[in-house]
Structures are given as structure tokens and as C-alpha cells.
Design an enzyme around this catalytic site. Structure first.
Site, PDB file in Angstrom:
ATOM      1  N   ARG A  91     -40.453 -17.207 -43.352  1.00 25.78           N
ATOM      2  CA  ARG A  91     -40.693 -15.941 -44.029  1.00 25.78           C
ATOM      3  C   ARG A  91     -41.922 -15.260 -43.443  1.00 25.78           C
ATOM      4  O   ARG A  91     -42.617 -15.840 -42.616  1.00 25.78           O
ATOM      5  CB  ARG A  91     -40.847 -16.181 -45.540  1.00 25.78           C
ATOM      6  CG  ARG A  91     -41.739 -17.400 -45.830  1.00 25.78           C
ATOM      7  CD  ARG A  91     -42.540 -17.306 -47.029  1.00 25.78           C
ATOM      8  NE  ARG A  91     -43.404 -16.152 -47.033  1.00 25.78           N
ATOM      9  CZ  ARG A  91     -44.556 -16.056 -46.348  1.00 25.78           C
ATOM     10  NH1 ARG A  91     -45.006 -17.059 -45.586  1.00 25.78           N
ATOM     11  NH2 ARG A  91     -45.282 -14.962 -46.406  1.00 25.78           N
ATOM     12  N   GLY A  92     -42.189 -14.030 -43.947  1.00 25.83           N
ATOM     13  CA  GLY A  92     -43.313 -13.251 -43.411  1.00 25.83           C
ATOM     14  C   GLY A  92     -42.781 -12.375 -42.279  1.00 25.83           C
ATOM     15  O   GLY A  92     -42.164 -12.889 -41.338  1.00 25.83           O
ATOM     16  N   ALA A  93     -43.031 -11.057 -42.373  1.00 28.53           N
ATOM     17  CA  ALA A  93     -42.341 -10.119 -41.480  1.00 28.53           C
ATOM     18  C   ALA A  93     -42.441 -10.462 -39.983  1.00 28.53           C
ATOM     19  O   ALA A  93     -41.409 -10.589 -39.306  1.00 28.53           O
ATOM     20  CB  ALA A  93     -42.818  -8.705 -41.764  1.00 28.53           C
ATOM     21  N   ARG A 120     -32.241 -10.495 -44.247  1.00 26.91           N
ATOM     22  CA  ARG A 120     -33.181  -9.910 -45.215  1.00 26.91           C
ATOM     23  C   ARG A 120     -33.420  -8.468 -44.773  1.00 26.91           C
ATOM     24  O   ARG A 120     -33.846  -8.236 -43.637  1.00 26.91           O
ATOM     25  CB  ARG A 120     -34.517 -10.680 -45.253  1.00 26.91           C
ATOM     26  CG  ARG A 120     -34.416 -12.028 -45.935  1.00 26.91           C
ATOM     27  CD  ARG A 120     -35.778 -12.644 -46.175  1.00 26.91           C
ATOM     28  NE  ARG A 120     -36.416 -12.114 -47.371  1.00 26.91           N
ATOM     29  CZ  ARG A 120     -37.679 -12.432 -47.723  1.00 26.91           C
ATOM     30  NH1 ARG A 120     -38.413 -13.214 -46.966  1.00 26.91           N
ATOM     31  NH2 ARG A 120     -38.184 -11.953 -48.832  1.00 26.91           N
ATOM     32  N   GLN A 153     -46.143 -17.461 -53.033  1.00 28.08           N
ATOM     33  CA  GLN A 153     -46.628 -17.616 -51.653  1.00 28.08           C
ATOM     34  C   GLN A 153     -48.153 -17.709 -51.614  1.00 28.08           C
ATOM     35  O   GLN A 153     -48.719 -18.347 -50.722  1.00 28.08           O
ATOM     36  CB  GLN A 153     -46.172 -16.424 -50.786  1.00 28.08           C
ATOM     37  CG  GLN A 153     -44.689 -16.372 -50.512  1.00 28.08           C
ATOM     38  CD  GLN A 153     -43.972 -15.490 -51.511  1.00 28.08           C
ATOM     39  OE1 GLN A 153     -44.377 -15.407 -52.670  1.00 28.08           O
ATOM     40  NE2 GLN A 153     -42.898 -14.867 -51.109  1.00 28.08           N
ATOM     41  N   ASP A 201     -44.257  -5.338 -44.768  1.00 34.08           N
ATOM     42  CA  ASP A 201     -42.927  -5.708 -44.283  1.00 34.08           C
ATOM     43  C   ASP A 201     -42.267  -4.572 -43.521  1.00 34.08           C
ATOM     44  O   ASP A 201     -41.434  -4.807 -42.650  1.00 34.08           O
ATOM     45  CB  ASP A 201     -42.052  -6.174 -45.441  1.00 34.08           C
ATOM     46  CG  ASP A 201     -42.393  -7.609 -45.775  1.00 34.08           C
ATOM     47  OD1 ASP A 201     -43.420  -7.826 -46.444  1.00 34.08           O
ATOM     48  OD2 ASP A 201     -41.676  -8.507 -45.293  1.00 34.08           O
ATOM     49  N   ASN A 214     -44.302  -3.831 -49.071  1.00 29.79           N
ATOM     50  CA  ASN A 214     -44.884  -5.177 -48.974  1.00 29.79           C
ATOM     51  C   ASN A 214     -44.518  -5.927 -50.249  1.00 29.79           C
ATOM     52  O   ASN A 214     -43.867  -5.397 -51.154  1.00 29.79           O
ATOM     53  CB  ASN A 214     -46.405  -5.098 -48.779  1.00 29.79           C
ATOM     54  CG  ASN A 214     -46.997  -6.450 -48.412  1.00 29.79           C
ATOM     55  OD1 ASN A 214     -46.485  -7.135 -47.511  1.00 29.79           O
ATOM     56  ND2 ASN A 214     -48.031  -6.881 -49.088  1.00 29.79           N
TER      57      ASN A 214
HETATM   58  O1  MRU Z   1     -40.936 -12.552 -49.097  1.00 31.96           O
HETATM   59  P1  MRU Z   1     -41.934 -12.913 -48.038  1.00 31.96           P
HETATM   60  O2  MRU Z   1     -42.704 -14.144 -48.371  1.00 31.96           O
HETATM   61  O3  MRU Z   1     -41.305 -12.950 -46.667  1.00 31.96           O
HETATM   62  O4  MRU Z   1     -42.948 -11.688 -48.067  1.00 31.96           O
HETATM   63  C1  MRU Z   1     -44.002 -11.683 -47.163  1.00 31.96           C
HETATM   64  C2  MRU Z   1     -44.886 -10.508 -47.342  1.00 31.96           C
HETATM   65  O5  MRU Z   1     -44.647  -9.627 -48.149  1.00 31.96           O
HETATM   66  C3  MRU Z   1     -46.029 -10.369 -46.401  1.00 31.96           C
HETATM   67  O6  MRU Z   1     -47.085  -9.701 -47.019  1.00 31.96           O
HETATM   68  C4  MRU Z   1     -45.583  -9.548 -45.193  1.00 31.96           C
HETATM   69  O7  MRU Z   1     -44.418 -10.061 -44.641  1.00 31.96           O
HETATM   70  C5  MRU Z   1     -46.614  -9.489 -44.161  1.00 31.96           C
HETATM   71  S1  MRU Z   1     -46.734 -11.053 -43.359  1.00 31.96           S
HETATM   72  C6  MRU Z   1     -47.818 -11.072 -42.174  1.00 31.96           C
END
Ligand code: MRU
Length: 372
Positions: free
Chosen positions: A50-52, A93, A206, A247, A257
């Protein structure tokens, strides 16, 4: 003194993608092995990865897996298989801009092989190599982007103070040190005395599970707080800056986000606290005009009723579970990108920076502040 070795949330090992299963953290460090693009898409859907920015890297390697598993003997058949994989990965996603950005970039690399020639090699093999190389480049570039973001963003933080952050934006979410968390860790390494309020980030937690774990490893002083503590902390003057990731960032600077980011931005504006968004340029989507045009992922309501698999709400309770929200550009003090710090109005500066080469970031290329 450097802290513990960096985590590798994804790693290309002998033609498979080794994925650190983030659902198990911090209790256990377990790994999944993805062999097909469908495996990668599933790991993305269930948020093992996960994480963009990291989603972009994983998706790019998902394309490399598609190329490897394809039996295609000619260019057209291989491109057809890759196109199917691209759709599977893009559908995993919808909000994270980096997934589409990465798979499109890998496809472009595949197409370039046919245009530029194959140096006498069978075309499908040359394409397979080009795709694996492009995925590796995307990962390396993200590492460099995190470094640039960290360096530029750390200059915005006070010499001493309290920073509030939301969700997880560290090494577990990127190819490097992180985005918002990269800013915090870079400031800490530069000797700034920063204490972090870590939002637990319901419902998937998270913040509590991942950010707390990472900041501990970096030895950054921090305190975990319920998401709803932000208001009282700001009212008491105990937050000097908010730093979050993104994101997807639209052409006008609106930011999608993790759910809860918008209310932090409203609180920050009310209390006169600077609100920074840190993201690589690969998260900026100039084809999306504003936040209203963004697709916001809705996840399984059971993440809310049964957090971490523990039944909490009465049987049959309905729940609404958007994974992200949109923070309008007018609530954002600055965007910290790998190509410079941007102040409002964001639109013109984003367009100008987008015209610059998307090649590896050079220190000398990066202006500290980009004029609007
Ligand atoms: O649902 P997630 O855990 O993938 O969401 C992650 C976030 O919202 C982060 O803030 C975003 O991806 C930036 S990560 C460097």
C-alpha cells in the site's frame, strides 16, 4: 548515527515479486511471493502492499510478471497480454495515481522496443527485458524523489516543535525514505528537535501499526493519538505543522489522501497551523482538473465494523468506508514535490514543472521554492 536498516516492502527476486505483508505488521514480518499480475493486484486490493508511490512500483513489477508469464512469440500477442495485465492492475485500487502512471509508463517502454529495434534479439524477449528494467527505474527514481522531498520539506519545519502526521508515508509506502515521513525523518537527521503526533488512522490503523513502527526504528520522538485528538492538540497550540502524503493531486492542487486528511486541513486553517502535502511528481495527475473529478475508493464496510478482523459493531450494522477524502487546494500551505516546493496558486506552477523532464532528479535541478 544512522538507525536500523531500511525495510524493503517490495523486492524483485529471481523473477518474482517478494512483498512484505503489511497487514501483519508490526506483529510479524511475513512475505508474500507474487508470480503473476493477478497476484500483485490481489496484494494491492487487500492492502498487503500500500501507499501511493509503492503501489506504482508494485504495479510496474506486476507488468514485468505479466511479460514473464506470457508465452507470446510475437510482438502483437505480448502487447495483448500486457494490455490485459495493465487493466487488471489499474482496476486494483482506483484513487492512487501512481498505479496508472506506472503501468502506462511500462507500456510505453514496451512500445519503444518495437520502434527503436531489438539489436537482433527476439522482439518479445527484448520487451520482457525492457519492462523489467523500466520497473527497476521506477523504483530507483522513487528513492531519489523521496530524498529530494525529504531535503526540501525538512527546511520548512521549525528547528524544534511538534508535527502531526496521518496514515503511513514512510519506507513502507514508497521506494525510499518516504514522502511526509521522509520530511520528518530528514528534519530529525538534520538535528531538528521534532516530536511527532501520529494519528492512529482508523479504520486500518496505518498510523498505529506502521508509522509508529517506522518512527521507532528511526528513533524519532513520537506519541500515538486517536485521530479525533487533532482538534484539541491544535487548540492548545501543541501542533506547529501538519505534514501528510497524497494519493492523487489534481491539476488545481486539490489532494486526495487518507480519509481524515480533509478534517485536519480544516482544523489547521482554523488554528493558523501550516498544512504541507508531500508527494513525488508521479502522484500529480494533470488530466484530473480537480478533486470532484477523482474516483474515491470505497472499501469493505467490515474494515469499520470488524477492525483488524475483530467484530466490534452489532451484527448487521451498516458502515460507510471511503478510503480517502479530498482536501481542497485553498487549505494547503505548500506542496512539497521532488521538483520543488510549490505555493498557491498551484495550477500554473504544477504545469510548468510538469514540462520539465521526468528523468532522474538531479540536486542542481531542484528549486527550493517554485514561483507561482
Ligand atoms: O490506503 P493506503 O494505506 O494505501 O493509504 C495511504 C495514504 O493515504 C498515504 O498517505 C499516501 O498513499 C501517500 S504514501 C507516501
Amino acid at each position: 548515527m544512522r538507525d536500523t536498516p531500511p525495510v524493503k516492502p517490495v523486492e524483485w527476486v529471481d523473477g518474482t515479486l517478494r512483498i512484505l505483508d503489511q497487514r501483519q505488521l508490526p506483529r510479524a514480518e511475513r512475505y508474500l511471493s507474487a508470480r503473476t499480475p493477478e497476484d500483485v493486484a490481489e496484494a494491492i486490493r487487500v492492502m498487503a502492499v500500500r501507499g501511493a508511490p509503492l503501489l506504482g512500483i508494485a504495479a510496474a513489477y506486476g507488468m514485468a510478471l505479466a511479460a514473464r508469464e506470457s508465452n507470446a512469440r510475437d510482438h502483437g500477442a505480448l502487447i495483448g497480454d500486457l494490455e490485459r495485465a495493465r487493466q487488471v492492475l489499474k482496476g486494483s485500487r482506483p484513487t492512487a495515481a501512481n498505479i496508472g502512471w506506472a503501468v502506462d509508463r511500462v507500456m510505453a517502454a514496451a512500445h519503444r522496443v518495437t520502434v527503436d529495434g531489438t539489436n537482433g534479439r527476439a522482439e518479445p524477449d527484448a520487451i520482457r527485458d525492457a519492462i523489467a528494467a523500466e520497473a527497476g527505474c521506477i523504483a530507483l527514481e522513487d528513492e531519489a524523489s523521496c530524498e529530494a522531498i525529504g531535503r526540501l520539506g525538512s527546511e520548512l519545519l521549525p528547528e524544534q516543535g511538534n508535527v502531526l502526521t496521518h496514515c503511513n508515508t514512510g519506507a513502507l509506502a514508497t521506494g525510499g525514505l518516504g514522502t511526509a515521513q521522509g520530511v520528518i525523518v530528514s528534519a530529525h537527521r538534520a538535528g531538528k528537535r521534532i516530536h511527532v503526533w501520529v494519528d492512529e488512522t482508523r479504520p486500518v490503523l496505518q498510523g498505529a501499526r506502521l508509522t509508529a513502527w517506522e518512527l521507532q526504528r528511526h528513533k524519532v520522538p513520537m506519541t500515538l493519538v486517536p485521530d479525533s485528538a487533532a482538534g484539541t492538540l491544535m487548540a492548545k497550540g501543541r501542533v506547529d505543522a501538519v505534514v501528510v502524503g497524497a494519493d492523487r493531486i489534481a491539476e488545481n492542487g486539490d489532494v486526495a489522501n487518507k480519509l481524515g486528511t480533509y478534517q485536519l486541513a480544516v482544523l489547521a486553517a482554523h488554528h493558523g497551523v501550516p498544512f504541507y502535502v508531500a508527494a513525488p511528481f508521479s502522484t500529480i495527475d494533470l488530466d484530473t482538473p480537480n478533486g470532484e473529478a477523482m474516483v474515491i475508493e470505497e472499501r469493505d464496510p467490515r474494515e469499520v465494523t470488524d477492525p483488524l478482523g475483530m467484530p466490534l459493531a452489532p451484527e448487521g450494522t451498516s458502515a460507510f468506508n471511503p478510503a480517502f477524502d479530498v482536501t481542497p487546494a485553498n487549505l494547503i500551505t505548500a506542496l512539497v514535490t521532488d521538483r520543488g516546493v510549490i505555493r498557491p496558486p498551484f495550477g500554473p506552477a504544477l504545469k510548468r514543472l510538469a514540462r520539465r523532464s521526468s528523468g532522474r532528479v538531479q540536486d542542481s535541478d531542484i528549486p527550493t521554492e517554485v514561483p507561482a
